[in-house]
Design a protein around this motif. Structure first.
Motif, short mmCIF file in Angstrom:
data_model
loop_
_atom_site.label_atom_id
_atom_site.label_comp_id
_atom_site.label_asym_id
_atom_site.label_seq_id
_atom_site.Cartn_x
_atom_site.Cartn_y
_atom_site.Cartn_z
N VAL A 44 0.85 -1.20 0.00
CA VAL A 44 0.00 0.00 0.00
C VAL A 44 0.88 1.25 0.00
O VAL A 44 0.59 2.23 -0.70
CB VAL A 44 -0.97 -0.01 1.21
N LEU A 45 1.96 1.20 0.77
CA LEU A 45 2.88 2.34 0.80
C LEU A 45 3.62 2.49 -0.53
O LEU A 45 3.71 3.59 -1.08
CB LEU A 45 3.89 2.17 1.94
N LEU A 46 4.12 1.39 -1.07
CA LEU A 46 4.91 1.43 -2.30
C LEU A 46 4.07 1.79 -3.52
O LEU A 46 4.41 2.68 -4.28
CB LEU A 46 5.61 0.09 -2.53
N PHE A 47 2.97 1.09 -3.70
CA PHE A 47 2.17 1.27 -4.92
C PHE A 47 1.09 2.34 -4.80
O PHE A 47 0.80 3.04 -5.76
CB PHE A 47 1.55 -0.06 -5.34
N GLY A 48 0.48 2.45 -3.60
CA GLY A 48 -0.58 3.45 -3.41
C GLY A 48 -0.08 4.75 -2.83
O GLY A 48 -0.82 5.73 -2.78
N GLN A 49 1.16 4.74 -2.34
CA GLN A 49 1.77 5.90 -1.69
C GLN A 49 0.86 6.48 -0.62
O GLN A 49 0.57 7.67 -0.58
CB GLN A 49 2.18 6.94 -2.73
N TYR A 54 2.27 2.52 5.88
CA TYR A 54 3.35 2.62 6.86
C TYR A 54 2.83 2.35 8.27
O TYR A 54 3.47 1.66 9.06
CB TYR A 54 4.03 3.98 6.79
N ILE A 55 1.65 2.87 8.57
CA ILE A 55 1.06 2.65 9.90
C ILE A 55 0.79 1.17 10.11
O ILE A 55 1.07 0.62 11.18
CB ILE A 55 -0.21 3.51 10.06
N VAL A 56 0.28 0.49 9.09
CA VAL A 56 0.04 -0.97 9.19
C VAL A 56 1.36 -1.70 9.43
O VAL A 56 1.44 -2.61 10.27
CB VAL A 56 -0.66 -1.49 7.91
N MET A 57 2.41 -1.30 8.73
CA MET A 57 3.73 -1.91 8.93
C MET A 57 4.19 -1.75 10.37
O MET A 57 4.73 -2.69 10.96
CB MET A 57 4.77 -1.27 8.01
N CYS A 58 4.00 -0.58 10.94
CA CYS A 58 4.44 -0.32 12.32
C CYS A 58 3.65 -1.14 13.33
O CYS A 58 4.22 -1.69 14.28
CB CYS A 58 4.35 1.17 12.64
N VAL A 59 2.35 -1.24 13.12
CA VAL A 59 1.52 -2.06 14.01
C VAL A 59 1.95 -3.53 13.92
O VAL A 59 2.07 -4.22 14.94
CB VAL A 59 0.02 -1.89 13.68
N CYS A 60 2.21 -3.99 12.71
CA CYS A 60 2.67 -5.37 12.53
C CYS A 60 4.04 -5.59 13.16
O CYS A 60 4.33 -6.68 13.66
CB CYS A 60 2.70 -5.73 11.05
#
Length: 108
Positions: A44-49, A54-60
């Motif tokens: 989502v961060l890479l393709f959807g910018q 990023y928030i999902v990545m941090c929670v994970c």
């Protein structure tokens, strides 16, 4: 998004997919589930910018840290399990944060 950030995100994506494959081969199903959600956030961060990725990545990363500590504490001991899990779960989000920090307002 800057080219350097996109290159890092591709590298991070490959690293996360490889780590997920390793966890899958070892039967660490909870780690695999967390990693899959983190990979989705990375995409989502890479393709959807989008900031949400990023928030999902941090929670994970927090979930991955907790799972890593609990899975490794028995065989490694508390301190090594905490250090290894912290490095393993925080590496990608911290480096990603450094790459996108200057571009945060440009993200959706």
């Amino acid at each position: 998004m800057k080219k350097s950030a996109k290159i890092w995100l591709w590298v991070a994506l490959v690293l996360c997919v490889c780590t997920t494959g390793l966890n899958l081969s070892e039967g660490r199903w909870l780690s695999v589930a967390i990693a899959v959600v983190s990979i989705i956030g990375l995409c989502v961060l890479l393709f959807g910018q989008r900031k949400a990725g990023y928030i999902v990545m941090c929670v994970c990363a927090v979930g991955s840290f907790v799972v890593g500590v609990t899975q490794n504490m028995g065989e490694l001991g508390a301190a090594p399990a905490i250090v290894m899990s912290l490095i393993g779960s925080a590496l990608v989000p911290v480096i990603t944060g450094l790459f996108i920090k200057s571009q945060w307002k440009e993200l959706k």
